[in-house]
Design an enzyme around this catalytic site. Sequence first.
Site, PDB file in Angstrom:
ATOM      1  N   SER A 137       0.024   6.536   5.443  1.00  0.00           N
ATOM      2  CA  SER A 137      -0.738   5.316   5.369  1.00  0.00           C
ATOM      3  C   SER A 137      -1.945   5.196   5.524  1.00  0.00           C
ATOM      4  CB  SER A 137       0.372   4.195   6.332  1.00  0.00           C
ATOM      5  OG  SER A 137      -0.712   3.016   6.328  1.00  0.00           O
ATOM      6  N   TYR A 150       3.293   1.085  14.332  1.00  0.00           N
ATOM      7  CA  TYR A 150       3.204   1.452  13.290  1.00  0.00           C
ATOM      8  C   TYR A 150       2.254   2.349  12.739  1.00  0.00           C
ATOM      9  CZ  TYR A 150       2.763   1.041   7.974  1.00  0.00           C
ATOM     10  OH  TYR A 150       2.502   1.364   6.779  1.00  0.00           O
TER      11      TYR A 150
END
Length: 265
Positions: A137, A150
């Site tokens: 990501s 995250y």
Amino acid sequence: MRINGSTVLITGASTGIGAATAREFAKYGAEVDLAARNGDALACVADEIIAAGGVARFHPADLSTVDGARGLAAAVDTPDILVNCAGAGRMIFAEETSPEEFASMAAVPYLAAGYITFTLLPAMIARGSGRIVNVNSPASRVVWPSAAGYASARWALRGLTEGLRADLRGTGVGVTEVIPGEVSSEYWRHNPGSAERLPSISKLLPTLTPDKVAAKLVRAAAVGRAEVVFPLLLRALTAQARLAPRLVAGVVAATGAKREIPKRA
């Protein structure tokens, strides 16, 4: 690496990028093994590939555990390409994150990628060929507010990728990291409220489709690219984050989510 005739194991293959990647590899003649927790969804993806003339097998597995990774490895032949695509985790502030949810965020994608990679790697090295593709990501390069859990898992996956790249030099096994921008996948439906917590600067980036990401990923694996970051503006932003980290961090913080701070009595 030649894709036609190769064997590809794809984790997180029941939906989104993983499912699209399976279809893309199969389109170019690869035999694909699909892994994820949801067996029914995997079966649908496999049936679609087979109906189109491809070769696909599916393996329900929980790769967040060592036993799950070992079970999957025992069920498949050593792949030519391993694609670690399983991902999870929502956008919440640090104080909203329970230890249990933090552990879940670390388990997928980071630990799941590590478990299956380290299980399969000895056979890949012994064979002297192969490629590991880790789908990561932008949070592994630029961290925004409300993404402590995250982002930490994505930075861990980045560390795993770099560690593998250093260790595998000269073995014939290559490593590719694919970092797409925002993707129109089921992630947002499964994690309500997360899209609203992205920095507003992210609206400058076009939303990608899973098929677009899959096409980039398969091409990167075929030509042996070490890293693919896209779209172009995201690549520029991550490059700037290396050159001027404080500047980028300030912009992301200024345009990111703001917590509700209760007034003191």
